[in-house]
Design a protein around this motif. Sequence first.
Motif, PDB file in Angstrom:
ATOM      1  N   ASN A  85      41.277 -37.548 -35.458  1.00 31.94           N
ATOM      2  CA  ASN A  85      41.437 -37.359 -34.034  1.00 31.94           C
ATOM      3  C   ASN A  85      41.490 -38.403 -33.143  1.00 31.94           C
ATOM      4  O   ASN A  85      40.185 -39.059 -33.109  1.00 31.94           O
ATOM      5  CB  ASN A  85      40.307 -36.207 -33.878  1.00 31.94           C
ATOM      6  CG  ASN A  85      40.383 -35.737 -32.412  1.00 31.94           C
ATOM      7  OD1 ASN A  85      41.028 -36.542 -31.395  1.00 31.94           O
ATOM      8  ND2 ASN A  85      39.694 -34.389 -32.207  1.00 31.94           N
ATOM      9  N   ILE A  86      42.413 -38.774 -32.694  1.00 29.99           N
ATOM     10  CA  ILE A  86      42.478 -40.070 -31.785  1.00 29.99           C
ATOM     11  C   ILE A  86      42.362 -39.861 -30.431  1.00 29.99           C
ATOM     12  O   ILE A  86      42.729 -40.784 -29.447  1.00 29.99           O
ATOM     13  CB  ILE A  86      43.554 -41.146 -32.236  1.00 29.99           C
ATOM     14  CG1 ILE A  86      44.746 -40.387 -32.075  1.00 29.99           C
ATOM     15  CG2 ILE A  86      43.283 -41.542 -33.610  1.00 29.99           C
ATOM     16  CD1 ILE A  86      46.057 -41.577 -32.541  1.00 29.99           C
ATOM     17  N   GLY A  87      42.176 -38.756 -30.136  1.00 31.77           N
ATOM     18  CA  GLY A  87      42.136 -38.197 -28.602  1.00 31.77           C
ATOM     19  C   GLY A  87      40.939 -37.979 -27.960  1.00 31.77           C
ATOM     20  O   GLY A  87      40.051 -38.685 -28.639  1.00 31.77           O
ATOM     21  N   ASP A  88      40.863 -37.594 -26.854  1.00 27.66           N
ATOM     22  CA  ASP A  88      39.434 -37.592 -26.050  1.00 27.66           C
ATOM     23  C   ASP A  88      38.940 -36.280 -26.151  1.00 27.66           C
ATOM     24  O   ASP A  88      38.054 -35.796 -25.141  1.00 27.66           O
ATOM     25  CB  ASP A  88      39.326 -38.465 -24.736  1.00 27.66           C
ATOM     26  CG  ASP A  88      40.529 -38.520 -24.146  1.00 27.66           C
ATOM     27  OD1 ASP A  88      41.449 -38.455 -24.838  1.00 27.66           O
ATOM     28  OD2 ASP A  88      40.636 -38.796 -23.009  1.00 27.66           O
ATOM     29  N   THR A  89      39.648 -35.396 -26.859  1.00 34.44           N
ATOM     30  CA  THR A  89      39.157 -33.899 -26.662  1.00 34.44           C
ATOM     31  C   THR A  89      39.019 -33.313 -28.239  1.00 34.44           C
ATOM     32  O   THR A  89      39.749 -33.892 -29.150  1.00 34.44           O
ATOM     33  CB  THR A  89      40.195 -33.004 -25.910  1.00 34.44           C
ATOM     34  OG1 THR A  89      41.371 -33.003 -26.714  1.00 34.44           O
ATOM     35  CG2 THR A  89      40.321 -33.510 -24.465  1.00 34.44           C
ATOM     36  N   PRO A  90      38.242 -32.149 -28.276  1.00 40.23           N
ATOM     37  CA  PRO A  90      38.057 -31.534 -29.625  1.00 40.23           C
ATOM     38  C   PRO A  90      39.565 -30.990 -29.837  1.00 40.23           C
ATOM     39  O   PRO A  90      40.271 -30.468 -29.149  1.00 40.23           O
ATOM     40  CB  PRO A  90      36.867 -30.552 -29.415  1.00 40.23           C
ATOM     41  CG  PRO A  90      36.403 -30.992 -28.326  1.00 40.23           C
ATOM     42  CD  PRO A  90      37.180 -31.633 -27.307  1.00 40.23           C
ATOM     43  N   ALA A  91      39.838 -30.730 -31.333  1.00 45.31           N
ATOM     44  CA  ALA A  91      40.877 -30.096 -31.835  1.00 45.31           C
ATOM     45  C   ALA A  91      40.493 -28.644 -32.099  1.00 45.31           C
ATOM     46  O   ALA A  91      39.457 -28.566 -33.022  1.00 45.31           O
ATOM     47  CB  ALA A  91      41.853 -30.862 -32.824  1.00 45.31           C
ATOM     48  N   HIS A  92      41.608 -27.604 -31.846  1.00 47.19           N
ATOM     49  CA  HIS A  92      41.249 -26.274 -32.730  1.00 47.19           C
ATOM     50  C   HIS A  92      42.505 -25.751 -32.865  1.00 47.19           C
ATOM     51  O   HIS A  92      43.585 -25.723 -32.012  1.00 47.19           O
ATOM     52  CB  HIS A  92      40.534 -25.426 -31.373  1.00 47.19           C
ATOM     53  CG  HIS A  92      39.974 -24.205 -31.994  1.00 47.19           C
ATOM     54  ND1 HIS A  92      39.733 -23.102 -31.072  1.00 47.19           N
ATOM     55  CD2 HIS A  92      40.025 -23.571 -33.459  1.00 47.19           C
ATOM     56  CE1 HIS A  92      39.270 -22.105 -31.689  1.00 47.19           C
ATOM     57  NE2 HIS A  92      39.503 -22.518 -33.217  1.00 47.19           N
ATOM     58  N   VAL A  93      42.850 -25.449 -33.913  1.00 47.36           N
ATOM     59  CA  VAL A  93      43.914 -25.000 -34.516  1.00 47.36           C
ATOM     60  C   VAL A  93      43.841 -23.834 -35.661  1.00 47.36           C
ATOM     61  O   VAL A  93      42.772 -23.880 -36.321  1.00 47.36           O
ATOM     62  CB  VAL A  93      44.754 -26.172 -35.332  1.00 47.36           C
ATOM     63  CG1 VAL A  93      46.079 -25.767 -36.012  1.00 47.36           C
ATOM     64  CG2 VAL A  93      45.046 -27.418 -34.394  1.00 47.36           C
ATOM     65  N   ILE A  94      44.732 -23.030 -35.669  1.00 47.77           N
ATOM     66  CA  ILE A  94      45.039 -21.911 -36.833  1.00 47.77           C
ATOM     67  C   ILE A  94      45.982 -22.355 -37.664  1.00 47.77           C
ATOM     68  O   ILE A  94      47.291 -22.497 -37.192  1.00 47.77           O
ATOM     69  CB  ILE A  94      45.076 -20.401 -36.166  1.00 47.77           C
ATOM     70  CG1 ILE A  94      43.711 -20.230 -35.225  1.00 47.77           C
ATOM     71  CG2 ILE A  94      45.244 -19.399 -37.492  1.00 47.77           C
ATOM     72  CD1 ILE A  94      42.635 -20.204 -36.072  1.00 47.77           C
ATOM     73  N   PHE A  95      45.895 -22.234 -38.955  1.00 48.05           N
ATOM     74  CA  PHE A  95      47.001 -22.446 -39.884  1.00 48.05           C
ATOM     75  C   PHE A  95      47.344 -21.021 -40.748  1.00 48.05           C
ATOM     76  O   PHE A  95      45.887 -20.502 -41.085  1.00 48.05           O
ATOM     77  CB  PHE A  95      46.579 -23.354 -41.077  1.00 48.05           C
ATOM     78  CG  PHE A  95      46.417 -24.636 -40.559  1.00 48.05           C
ATOM     79  CD1 PHE A  95      47.530 -25.596 -40.677  1.00 48.05           C
ATOM     80  CD2 PHE A  95      45.277 -25.261 -40.124  1.00 48.05           C
ATOM     81  CE1 PHE A  95      47.477 -26.982 -40.064  1.00 48.05           C
ATOM     82  CE2 PHE A  95      45.039 -26.376 -39.466  1.00 48.05           C
ATOM     83  CZ  PHE A  95      46.164 -27.158 -39.702  1.00 48.05           C
ATOM     84  N   VAL A  96      48.439 -20.357 -40.634  1.00 49.16           N
ATOM     85  CA  VAL A  96      48.735 -19.465 -41.484  1.00 49.16           C
ATOM     86  C   VAL A  96      49.432 -19.540 -42.772  1.00 49.16           C
ATOM     87  O   VAL A  96      50.773 -20.079 -42.407  1.00 49.16           O
ATOM     88  CB  VAL A  96      49.550 -18.236 -40.534  1.00 49.16           C
ATOM     89  CG1 VAL A  96      49.807 -17.012 -41.553  1.00 49.16           C
ATOM     90  CG2 VAL A  96      48.744 -17.924 -39.277  1.00 49.16           C
TER      91      VAL A  96
END
Length: 99
Positions: A85-96
């Motif tokens: 994560n090289i951004g400045d926000t948390p990441a939230h993802v769903i994988f199916v």
Amino acid sequence: MDDSRHPTVTDPEFYQVIFENEKVRVVEFRDTPGARTRHHHHPDSVLITLSAFHRRMTIGDRVIEVDRAPFEAGWMVEHSHVGENIGDTPAHVIFVEIK
């Protein structure tokens, strides 16, 4: 797929199975800026972003940067990588994941 390389095994602090049956496995991913995964493998999957993110992906000897907006959906082909994560926000993802 070798389950020892599945991200819920290599990075349980980021990946969690939230549903599974004989056809699919649904995995939730969350991380924070600066977080980095270990090398892991994803099967063919539908990726659904629940937040925007900016990531660096190392796939073999290739390094790419990926930006996604929230609430996008797309196909992800089977591959192995390390993500950061090289951004400045948390990441939230769903994988199916397709079995």
